[in-house]
Design a protein around this motif. Structure first.
Motif, short mmCIF file in Angstrom:
data_model
loop_
_atom_site.label_atom_id
_atom_site.label_comp_id
_atom_site.label_asym_id
_atom_site.label_seq_id
_atom_site.Cartn_x
_atom_site.Cartn_y
_atom_site.Cartn_z
N ILE A 3 26.52 -25.24 7.71
CA ILE A 3 25.38 -24.38 8.00
C ILE A 3 25.90 -22.96 8.24
O ILE A 3 27.11 -22.75 8.29
N GLY A 4 24.99 -22.00 8.34
CA GLY A 4 25.40 -20.60 8.42
C GLY A 4 25.80 -20.14 9.80
O GLY A 4 25.38 -19.08 10.26
N LEU A 5 26.63 -20.93 10.46
CA LEU A 5 27.07 -20.60 11.82
C LEU A 5 28.60 -20.59 11.86
O LEU A 5 29.24 -21.56 11.46
N GLN A 6 29.16 -19.48 12.34
CA GLN A 6 30.61 -19.35 12.42
C GLN A 6 30.98 -18.55 13.67
O GLN A 6 30.12 -17.93 14.29
N THR A 7 32.25 -18.58 14.01
CA THR A 7 32.70 -17.77 15.13
C THR A 7 33.23 -16.43 14.61
O THR A 7 33.81 -16.36 13.53
N GLU A 8 33.01 -15.38 15.42
CA GLU A 8 33.50 -14.05 15.09
C GLU A 8 34.31 -13.53 16.25
O GLU A 8 33.97 -13.75 17.42
N SER A 9 35.39 -12.83 15.93
CA SER A 9 36.27 -12.33 16.97
C SER A 9 35.60 -11.22 17.77
O SER A 9 34.95 -10.32 17.22
N THR A 10 35.74 -11.29 19.08
CA THR A 10 35.23 -10.25 19.97
C THR A 10 36.39 -9.48 20.61
O THR A 10 36.19 -8.70 21.53
N GLY A 11 37.64 -9.74 20.15
CA GLY A 11 38.83 -9.09 20.70
C GLY A 11 39.54 -9.98 21.69
O GLY A 11 38.97 -10.91 22.27
N ARG A 12 40.85 -9.73 21.87
CA ARG A 12 41.67 -10.49 22.82
C ARG A 12 41.61 -11.99 22.54
O ARG A 12 41.51 -12.81 23.46
N ASN A 13 41.67 -12.33 21.26
CA ASN A 13 41.67 -13.74 20.83
C ASN A 13 40.46 -14.52 21.35
O ASN A 13 40.54 -15.73 21.60
N ARG A 14 39.37 -13.84 21.50
CA ARG A 14 38.14 -14.48 21.96
C ARG A 14 37.13 -14.48 20.81
O ARG A 14 37.00 -13.49 20.10
N TRP A 36 38.92 -19.07 14.57
CA TRP A 36 37.76 -19.09 13.69
C TRP A 36 37.35 -20.53 13.41
O TRP A 36 38.18 -21.38 13.09
N TYR A 37 36.06 -20.78 13.53
CA TYR A 37 35.49 -22.08 13.19
C TYR A 37 34.15 -21.86 12.49
O TYR A 37 33.50 -20.83 12.65
N ALA A 38 33.76 -22.87 11.74
CA ALA A 38 32.43 -22.90 11.13
C ALA A 38 31.74 -24.19 11.54
O ALA A 38 32.40 -25.20 11.84
N ALA A 39 30.44 -24.16 11.58
CA ALA A 39 29.69 -25.34 12.03
C ALA A 39 29.11 -26.10 10.84
O ALA A 39 28.78 -25.53 9.81
N PHE A 40 28.96 -27.40 11.04
CA PHE A 40 28.28 -28.23 10.05
C PHE A 40 27.35 -29.19 10.79
O PHE A 40 27.53 -29.48 11.97
N SER A 41 26.35 -29.66 10.08
CA SER A 41 25.35 -30.55 10.66
C SER A 41 25.45 -31.93 10.02
O SER A 41 25.71 -32.05 8.82
N ASN A 42 25.26 -32.97 10.83
CA ASN A 42 25.27 -34.33 10.28
C ASN A 42 23.85 -34.87 10.15
O ASN A 42 22.87 -34.18 10.46
N GLN A 43 23.72 -36.11 9.71
CA GLN A 43 22.39 -36.66 9.46
C GLN A 43 21.60 -36.93 10.74
O GLN A 43 20.40 -37.16 10.70
N GLN A 44 22.25 -36.86 11.89
CA GLN A 44 21.54 -36.97 13.17
C GLN A 44 21.12 -35.59 13.73
O GLN A 44 20.53 -35.50 14.79
N GLY A 45 21.45 -34.53 13.00
CA GLY A 45 21.10 -33.20 13.46
C GLY A 45 22.05 -32.64 14.49
O GLY A 45 21.75 -31.65 15.15
N GLN A 46 23.23 -33.26 14.62
CA GLN A 46 24.23 -32.77 15.57
C GLN A 46 25.18 -31.80 14.87
O GLN A 46 25.55 -32.00 13.73
N ASN A 56 37.66 -25.74 11.04
CA ASN A 56 38.14 -24.47 10.50
C ASN A 56 38.71 -24.63 9.09
O ASN A 56 39.33 -23.72 8.56
N SER A 57 38.48 -25.79 8.50
CA SER A 57 38.92 -26.02 7.12
C SER A 57 38.21 -27.25 6.58
O SER A 57 37.48 -27.92 7.29
N GLY A 58 38.45 -27.54 5.31
CA GLY A 58 37.89 -28.76 4.72
C GLY A 58 36.76 -28.47 3.75
O GLY A 58 36.28 -27.34 3.62
N TYR A 59 36.35 -29.52 3.05
CA TYR A 59 35.30 -29.44 2.05
C TYR A 59 34.10 -30.26 2.49
O TYR A 59 34.26 -31.41 2.91
N LYS A 60 32.93 -29.69 2.37
CA LYS A 60 31.71 -30.39 2.74
C LYS A 60 30.57 -29.95 1.83
O LYS A 60 30.65 -28.93 1.13
N HIS A 61 29.49 -30.73 1.88
CA HIS A 61 28.25 -30.25 1.27
C HIS A 61 27.77 -29.04 2.08
O HIS A 61 28.32 -28.74 3.15
N TYR A 62 26.76 -28.38 1.60
CA TYR A 62 26.25 -27.20 2.31
C TYR A 62 24.79 -27.01 1.97
O TYR A 62 24.27 -27.54 0.98
#
Length: 202
Positions: A139-150, A177-187, A192-198
């Motif tokens: 899904i279109g959710l990812q982490t973005e750096s805010t400085g100081r490795n945060r 950096w991470y990206a989010a994905f959703s499963n069939q339960q909506g969780q 931060n890597s790998g191949y998935k549907h989208y």
């Protein structure tokens, strides 16, 4: 002689007095009548003015109502391309192939869309149903750096994360950096890597 004078002058004097009295009463009556007519005219003019204002307001209301109806019809009549599914005012597409998060987003861009932004519980349920039994989708959710490795979670449209359906054990903040994905339960889970549907949305 005097008695004859007074006796003869008496009726004329009385008649003259009565005429004067009638004239005295007639003037106020005429004045009142004129005032009454002016009041009626004023009320009538005001009535016409209020009626015209009401008609103008009604016309403006009708125009606004028609514009609103047309906007609703345009929104509800939005056609989605073949293979896309409609929910609310957006169209959604879940390709069969699997890609990395960045590759998935690029493919959505090529389709005139972006990775899905989930705004509420109903939309999250719809997205989870798109997964069916085929597992998980970026899904279109990812982490973005805010400085100081945060890092902070943000949607691809730049909006902050306000409502989350994060699976148990998933951290709220990250140090990478991470990206989010959703499963069939909506969780929602993260990687931060790998191949998935989208899922694309436009």
């Amino acid at each position: 002689m005097l008695s004859m004078y007074f006796s003869s002058a008496g009726p004329n004097t009385e008649q003259n007095g009565a005429a004067v009295k009638r004239r005295c009463f007639r003037a106020p009556a005429v004045t009142l009548g004129v005032m009454y007519l002016l009041m009626l005219a004023g009320i009538y003019v005001r009535y016409i003015s209020v009626t015209l204002e009401k008609d103008q307001l009604q016309n403006k209301y009708d125009k606004l109502s028609n514009n609103y109806t047309q906007l609703q019809e345009t929104a509800s009549g939005k056609r989605c391309p073949d293979g896309w599914k409609r929910f609310g005012c957006s169209c959604y597409f879940r390709p069969n192939e699997k890609r990395t998060w960045y590759e998935s987003r690029t493919d959505c861009w090529n389709k005139g869309a972006d990775l899905v932004v989930i705004n509420n519980k109903d939309e999250n349920k719809f997205v989870s149903e798109l997964n069916n039994m085929n597992g998980e989708s970026w899904i279109g959710l990812q982490t973005e750096s805010t400085g100081r490795n945060r890092y902070e979670w943000k949607w691809v449209d730049g909006s902050p994360l306000t409502e989350t359906f994060r699976a148990a054990g998933q951290p709220a903040a990250t140090w990478d950096w991470y990206a989010a994905f959703s499963n069939q339960q909506g969780q929602w889970r993260q990687r931060n890597s790998g191949y998935k549907h989208y899922i694309c949305e436009k």
